[in-house]
Design a protein around this motif. Structure first.
Motif, PDB file in Angstrom:
ATOM      1  N   ALA B 120       0.829  -1.204   0.000  1.00 41.92           N
ATOM      2  CA  ALA B 120       0.000   0.000   0.000  1.00 41.92           C
ATOM      3  C   ALA B 120       0.864   1.255   0.000  1.00 41.92           C
ATOM      4  O   ALA B 120       0.527   2.267  -0.638  1.00 41.92           O
ATOM      5  CB  ALA B 120      -0.912  -0.003   1.217  1.00 41.92           C
ATOM      6  N   SER B 123       2.150   2.000  -3.365  1.00 43.18           N
ATOM      7  CA  SER B 123       1.099   2.579  -4.187  1.00 43.18           C
ATOM      8  C   SER B 123       0.925   4.057  -3.877  1.00 43.18           C
ATOM      9  O   SER B 123       0.806   4.896  -4.772  1.00 43.18           O
ATOM     10  CB  SER B 123      -0.196   1.811  -3.920  1.00 43.18           C
ATOM     11  OG  SER B 123      -1.250   2.356  -4.624  1.00 43.18           O
ATOM     12  N   TYR B 124       0.954   4.350  -2.580  1.00 42.34           N
ATOM     13  CA  TYR B 124       0.763   5.753  -2.191  1.00 42.34           C
ATOM     14  C   TYR B 124       1.888   6.620  -2.707  1.00 42.34           C
ATOM     15  O   TYR B 124       1.678   7.718  -3.217  1.00 42.34           O
ATOM     16  CB  TYR B 124       0.672   5.847  -0.673  1.00 42.34           C
ATOM     17  CG  TYR B 124       0.244   7.194  -0.200  1.00 42.34           C
ATOM     18  CD1 TYR B 124       1.177   8.187   0.108  1.00 42.34           C
ATOM     19  CD2 TYR B 124      -1.090   7.514  -0.086  1.00 42.34           C
ATOM     20  CE1 TYR B 124       0.778   9.423   0.520  1.00 42.34           C
ATOM     21  CE2 TYR B 124      -1.504   8.753   0.338  1.00 42.34           C
ATOM     22  CZ  TYR B 124      -0.552   9.700   0.641  1.00 42.34           C
ATOM     23  OH  TYR B 124      -0.955  10.939   1.043  1.00 42.34           O
ATOM     24  N   ASN B 127       1.538   7.288  -6.348  1.00 42.19           N
ATOM     25  CA  ASN B 127       0.535   8.295  -6.643  1.00 42.19           C
ATOM     26  C   ASN B 127       0.960   9.660  -6.181  1.00 42.19           C
ATOM     27  O   ASN B 127       0.569  10.673  -6.745  1.00 42.19           O
ATOM     28  CB  ASN B 127      -0.798   7.915  -5.998  1.00 42.19           C
ATOM     29  CG  ASN B 127      -1.495   6.869  -6.819  1.00 42.19           C
ATOM     30  OD1 ASN B 127      -1.971   7.155  -7.902  1.00 42.19           O
ATOM     31  ND2 ASN B 127      -1.535   5.657  -6.313  1.00 42.19           N
ATOM     32  N   GLN B 128       1.771   9.684  -5.167  1.00 46.92           N
ATOM     33  CA  GLN B 128       2.270  10.976  -4.724  1.00 46.92           C
ATOM     34  C   GLN B 128       3.162  11.578  -5.793  1.00 46.92           C
ATOM     35  O   GLN B 128       3.109  12.770  -6.075  1.00 46.92           O
ATOM     36  CB  GLN B 128       3.046  10.794  -3.429  1.00 46.92           C
ATOM     37  CG  GLN B 128       3.442  12.113  -2.803  1.00 46.92           C
ATOM     38  CD  GLN B 128       4.273  11.878  -1.560  1.00 46.92           C
ATOM     39  OE1 GLN B 128       4.210  10.817  -0.964  1.00 46.92           O
ATOM     40  NE2 GLN B 128       5.046  12.861  -1.184  1.00 46.92           N
ATOM     41  N   CYS B 133      -1.949  12.509  -4.787  1.00 46.41           N
ATOM     42  CA  CYS B 133      -2.165  12.769  -3.360  1.00 46.41           C
ATOM     43  C   CYS B 133      -0.928  13.448  -2.772  1.00 46.41           C
ATOM     44  O   CYS B 133       0.103  13.535  -3.403  1.00 46.41           O
ATOM     45  CB  CYS B 133      -2.453  11.464  -2.623  1.00 46.41           C
ATOM     46  SG  CYS B 133      -1.299  10.179  -3.019  1.00 46.41           S
ATOM     47  N   ALA B 139      -3.935   6.262   3.235  1.00 45.43           N
ATOM     48  CA  ALA B 139      -4.077   5.262   2.182  1.00 45.43           C
ATOM     49  C   ALA B 139      -5.085   4.231   2.644  1.00 45.43           C
ATOM     50  O   ALA B 139      -4.917   3.618   3.695  1.00 45.43           O
ATOM     51  CB  ALA B 139      -2.741   4.597   1.892  1.00 45.43           C
ATOM     52  N   CYS B 141      -6.383   0.827   1.619  1.00 45.54           N
ATOM     53  CA  CYS B 141      -6.019  -0.232   0.690  1.00 45.54           C
ATOM     54  C   CYS B 141      -6.896  -1.435   0.957  1.00 45.54           C
ATOM     55  O   CYS B 141      -6.861  -2.005   2.036  1.00 45.54           O
ATOM     56  CB  CYS B 141      -4.546  -0.582   0.891  1.00 45.54           C
ATOM     57  SG  CYS B 141      -4.080  -2.049   0.023  1.00 45.54           S
ATOM     58  N   PRO B 157       4.974   6.283   6.257  1.00 43.42           N
ATOM     59  CA  PRO B 157       3.798   5.628   6.825  1.00 43.42           C
ATOM     60  C   PRO B 157       3.936   5.525   8.333  1.00 43.42           C
ATOM     61  O   PRO B 157       5.007   5.251   8.845  1.00 43.42           O
ATOM     62  CB  PRO B 157       3.838   4.239   6.185  1.00 43.42           C
ATOM     63  CG  PRO B 157       5.265   4.018   5.857  1.00 43.42           C
ATOM     64  CD  PRO B 157       5.847   5.353   5.554  1.00 43.42           C
ATOM     65  N   LEU B 606      -6.392   8.362  -0.350  1.00 39.09           N
ATOM     66  CA  LEU B 606      -6.180   7.603  -1.571  1.00 39.09           C
ATOM     67  C   LEU B 606      -6.803   6.221  -1.415  1.00 39.09           C
ATOM     68  O   LEU B 606      -6.538   5.525  -0.440  1.00 39.09           O
ATOM     69  CB  LEU B 606      -4.680   7.473  -1.828  1.00 39.09           C
ATOM     70  CG  LEU B 606      -4.335   6.677  -3.082  1.00 39.09           C
ATOM     71  CD1 LEU B 606      -4.558   7.528  -4.289  1.00 39.09           C
ATOM     72  CD2 LEU B 606      -2.904   6.206  -3.028  1.00 39.09           C
ATOM     73  N   THR B 608      -6.829   2.541  -2.851  1.00 37.25           N
ATOM     74  CA  THR B 608      -6.043   1.679  -3.710  1.00 37.25           C
ATOM     75  C   THR B 608      -6.386   0.230  -3.396  1.00 37.25           C
ATOM     76  O   THR B 608      -7.154  -0.060  -2.486  1.00 37.25           O
ATOM     77  CB  THR B 608      -4.542   1.966  -3.515  1.00 37.25           C
ATOM     78  OG1 THR B 608      -3.810   1.029  -4.277  1.00 37.25           O
ATOM     79  CG2 THR B 608      -4.165   1.803  -2.073  1.00 37.25           C
ATOM     80  N   ALA B 640      -6.635   5.681  -6.768  1.00 33.96           N
ATOM     81  CA  ALA B 640      -5.319   5.559  -7.378  1.00 33.96           C
ATOM     82  C   ALA B 640      -5.463   5.407  -8.880  1.00 33.96           C
ATOM     83  O   ALA B 640      -6.495   4.962  -9.377  1.00 33.96           O
ATOM     84  CB  ALA B 640      -4.601   4.336  -6.793  1.00 33.96           C
TER      85      ALA B 640
END
Lengths: 124, 775
Positions: B120, B123-124, B127-128, B133, B139, B141, B157, B606, B608, B640
């Motif tokens: 996750a 993924s974040y 996308n950042q 985001c 996030a 997920c 995180p 976000l 995802t 996402a």
């Protein structure tokens, strides 16, 4: 091997060059194959998280608590809102038609509906 | 699996299924299930297995197969896999799983170095980078088996505030499958897992407010009708029989005529032959009689012995018989009754004579005659009664017809009412019986007389008597039966066992009669069947052919009922918070608040993971989170760019970045530091390097405190690899001490490294770290 299967690329060849020990040697055919893998519950037990500080996040720590909201009751069969419970079977129902239906259900289906909600009586 | 740029491997889809089959030889198959190809294999002995339990890898044999497959597909050949590997895992993966995987990679494949990361988070970050985001965010997920919520603060995180619920796409599909199989038990073979998953992906959506949506369906509104989706199963209608054309009918009629004619002719021929036969016989007998008259008295027996008759009387009676049959054959009315009666009265002669005057043989005769007389009289009486009943019924029917003709509507109504009443009674009785027997099935009572079968009055009475007898005894032992009078109890019970059934039969007959009458008169009458406004377990009535509708599976409420369990796990019995509530919990769990962190977090949420692809999920999450945040806080939920594969892309991007090499740990590290170190290993996400900080905080003895340093990683870049054995640190506050000692109950060969490290947060902190590595 049929052409279709080969093309789909799902088969695993038996000998792989980059491995030190091939799978067939590690798990010879006929022997019990790795039944000793621990399940998640056992893994977590073995982890013994109690001896560590509770501040640190670990697998058990981050689990979410039960919901704060009171659970809404929905009919087991139709999904509508269900203010009533059938005393004989403990199924929730929304109106009289559903009730008629419930009363004509064989017991197997009743148990399966209850099991959907995790409310079935499990005899062990 | 995929091939990242810069020769890094990233493995983001760790959830492939795996099959092993026998096809003369055992083969192993890895990949998504494809039913078309399955027919080549015989999967009776094994089935597909997954390496995961929850979201944790636990079956390493299968994991090995998956990795084999991945490496092989990516073209690894050579004696070992030579690339560093980045593996995604779940949040707070248990150490055992992590270490076994590392061991597998190092030992089995000879991988030079490995890094672990949370999917996750990748993924974040991806996308950042895309700008979807922000640096601070949340996030959400939602995966196959679990859903996580991970807050991000300054790009890192915060795992302490992470929240996990064990509900994912698997549960949604499973729920849908169960619901459909219960509703349509006839089509259970068509409702397979793969098909249901397809249905879920195609048709399911998340309702903005479950209660109002459901109310819409309950009312049966038109919008609800439109929302119903129908899945038509393959169905071939039976070949329609064309109504036979005119000539067909005529031809068939002609054939039937001919056959009838033939039969009639045969019958006529037979009859005529019989008639001639009888006539011949008659003639012979008459001739005999005639001859007899001519013969002397004494010669009669000898004369007759040739013919087979004993006396003249016999011949005469034979003649009479033959004439009778002849007449019958010629279809003349024979008054047999009249002939019988005189012979009857003859036979009854003995009855009128009183007993004492008869001999014993005659007495027997008399009794026989009496018996015959009574039976024949009885028969006659019965016939008479039947005749009268017939007349009666005829009269009734006529009356009925008259009534009907004069007032058809009223009559019809009355008949309907009667039918309803009768069917109600019938149904009720049936249901009582059915329910009684069904509650019995579960208890499986031997003997069969359970509660349901005691519902008629006689048996209730019997039960009552028995129980009072049993309970009247008082407490203590049961002394029923010691006295003889006790057994008189049984005399009180009626001996009927199933008199209930008889009553039911009558009702049934009545019901049938009324139904048929109604069907005759009323063209709009349809036999009653139990189908409510919703589709329940529908039994296909046998008297009409299967139509297209029987093979349709309708998804109405299920479309949004199933994804609802992501937000209300109580629907499925899992006692945890749903996704919107989890967001609140996660924010509450954040260790350091203030500086409007929460607002920034909710400003960039976000979604995802595969299970967030349901339409309507974004709005629902927003509404849910708005409920728990203060008024007018900014909330923005974005999806996402590619929820399914973003984790891999993020990981690939991470792997391609330069500092990656410092994140991973190599084989030597692993051997050196071993398992426990792995527990504290955590991937740092920030790429910017501002200093080297080593966080490890361990106390002496058995206890250890993990990387609390992680929580203090606010605004600091941390990137430090535990790569070198002999750490030479620049900072004066660090010291390296090497010390070796054995622990009492652990095996030998432990290497210890004691380090003092510095954690900076506006305050200096000295801590001891004792790294114990077990090999």
């Amino acid at each position: 091997m049929e052409a279709e299967v080969l093309e789909a690329n799902i088969l695993l060849p038996t000998h792989l060059s980059f491995k030190r020990i091939q799978m067939s040697e590690k798990y010879p055919k006929g022997h019990a194959r790795g039944r000793h893998w621990k399940h998640l519950k056992q893994i977590l037990q073995a982890e013994n998280y109690q001896i560590y500080s509770s501040n640190e996040p670990n697998y058990v720590n981050i689990e979410s608590p039960p919901s704060m909201y009171p659970s809404k009751k929905f009919c087991d069969i139709t999904g509508f809102e269900a203010p009533y419970i059938d005393p004989r079977t403990n199924l929730r129902y929304a109106n009289t038609d559903v009730f008629k239906c419930i009363r004509s259900l064989p017991n197997e289906y009743v148990q399966r509906y209850l099991a959907l909600r995790n409310a079935a009586v499990v005899l062990k | 699996m995929g091939y990242g740029g810069a020769r890094r491997l990233a493995d983001s889809r760790l959830c492939k299924d795996f099959k092993g089959f026998e096809l003369g030889e055992t083969v192993t198959i890895v990949g998504d299930h494809d039913p078309a190809l399955m027919k080549y294999f015989d999967c009776t002995r094994s089935s597909h297995r997954s390496a995961f339990d929850g979201n944790v890898v636990y079956q390493f044999e299968i994991m090995e197969y998956i990795l084999d497959y991945g490496f092989e597909r990516m073209g690894a050949d050579g004696s070992q896999v030579d690339h560093p590997i980045l593996i995604t895992e779940c949040v707070c993966n248990p150490v055992q799983s992590r270490s076994k995987l590392a061991e597998l990679l190092f030992e089995g494949y000879g991988v030079p170095s490995v890094a672990f990361g949370v999917d996750a988070v990748f993924s974040y970050k991806y996308n950042q980078q895309l700008g979807v985001c922000d640096k601070d965010g949340l996030a959400i997920c939602s995966g196959l088996n679990t859903s996580h919520i991970i807050p991000f603060v300054n790009g890192e995180p915060v795992f302490e505030a992470c929240c996990r619920t064990n509900i994912g796409g698997y549960h949604v599909t499973d729920y849908l499958k169960q619901l459909l199989s219960l509703k349509y038990p006839n089509h259970m073979s068509n409702i397979t897992w793969e098909k249901v998953e397809d249905l879920k992906m195609e048709h399911c959506y998340v309702a903005l407010d479950y209660a109002s949506e459901v109310r819409l369906f309950q009312k049966g509104a038109k919008e609800a009708e439109e929302k119903n989706r129908c899945w038509q199963l393959p169905w071939i209608p039976p070949p329609a029989e064309e109504p036979p054309s005119e000539e067909e009918i005529a031809r068939k009629a002609a054939i039937k005529e001919k056959q009838g004619q033939r039969l009639r002719e045969m019958a006529a021929a037979k009859r005529s032959s019989r008639i001639t036969e009888l006539e011949n016989e008659l003639q012979g007998l008459e001739f005999l009689l005639h001859q007899l008259e001519n013969v002397q008295e004494n010669d009669v027996p000898s004369f007759l012995s040739e013919t087979g008759y004993i006396s003249k009387l016999e011949i005469e009676s034979a003649v009479v018989r033959v004439t009778q049959s002849l007449k019958k054959a010629k279809r003349e009315q024979v008054e047999i009754e009249e002939k019988m009666d005189p012979s009857m009265t003859e036979k009854y002669t003995l009855i009128n004579i009183p007993d004492n005057m008869l001999s014993p043989e005659q007495l027997k005769e008399k009794r026989k005659q009496l018996f015959i007389k009574t039976t024949s009289e009885g028969r006659q009486r019965a016939k008479q009664k039947r005749f009268e009943e017939e007349l009666d019924r005829e009269r009734q029917n006529e009356l009925d017809e008259k009534k009907r003709l004069e007032n058809p509507e009223l009559y019809l109504e009355q008949l309907h009412a009667k039918h309803r009443e009768l069917s109600e009674k019938f149904e009720q009785r049936k249901r009582l019986k059915v329910n009684g027997t069904h509650t019995n099935e579960s208890h499986n009572s031997s003997g069969g007389v359970g509660r349901g079968e005691r519902l008629n009055a006689a048996q209730k009475e019997r039960m009552r008597l028995l129980t009072t007898a049993a309970f009247d005894r008082g407490k203590g032992e049961d002394t029923f039966g010691t006295r003889d009078e006790d057994w008189q109890l049984y005399k009180l019970m009626s001996k009927d066992i199933d008199d209930d059934d008889e009553g039911q039969d009558e009702d049934e007959a009545e019901l049938a009669r009324v139904t048929s009458r109604l069907q005759d008169i009323d063209p709009t009458f349809v036999a009653k069947s139990e189908i409510g406004p919703f589709q329940t377990i529908v039994e296909i009535p046998r008297f009409r052919p299967l139509t297209k509708e029987d093979f349709q599976i309708i998804l109405g409420v299920e479309r949004f009922r199933c994804p609802e369990i992501l937000f209300q796990p109580n629907m499925i019995g899992i006692d945890q918070a749903g996704m919107d509530e989890m967001a609140g919990i996660s924010i509450r769990r954040l260790p350091l608040k203030g500086n409007s962190v929460e607002e920034r977090i909710t400003n960039s949420i976000l979604m995802t993971g595969g299970s967030c692809l349901f339409p309507g999920m974004g709005e629902r999450l927003e509404a849910g989170i708005r409920k728990i945040r203060p008024f007018e806080s900014p909330i923005r939920v974005v999806r996402a760019s590619d929820p399914v594969l973003d984790a891999w892309r993020g990981a690939a991007a991470f792997a391609a970045a330069v500092p990656f090499s410092e994140q991973i740990f190599s084989r030597q590290d692993y051997y050196e530091k071993g398992e426990d170190w792995l527990r504290r290993y955590n991937l740092r996400q920030m790429i910017a390097i501002t200093g080297a900080f080593h966080f490890s905080q361990i106390s002496l003895g058995q206890e250890r405190e993990p990387m609390a340093g992680l929580t203090f990683a606010r605004g600091l870049a941390l990137l430090y690899g535990h790569s070198s054995k002999s750490c030479a640190y620049d900072s004066p506050n660090k010291m390296v001490i090497r010390k070796k000692f054995k622990l009492r109950d652990i095996k030998i060969r432990t290497v210890f490294r004691v380090e003092l490290s510095l954690v900076e947060f506006g305050q200096a902190q000295l801590c001891f770290s004792l790294a114990r590595t077990l090999l």
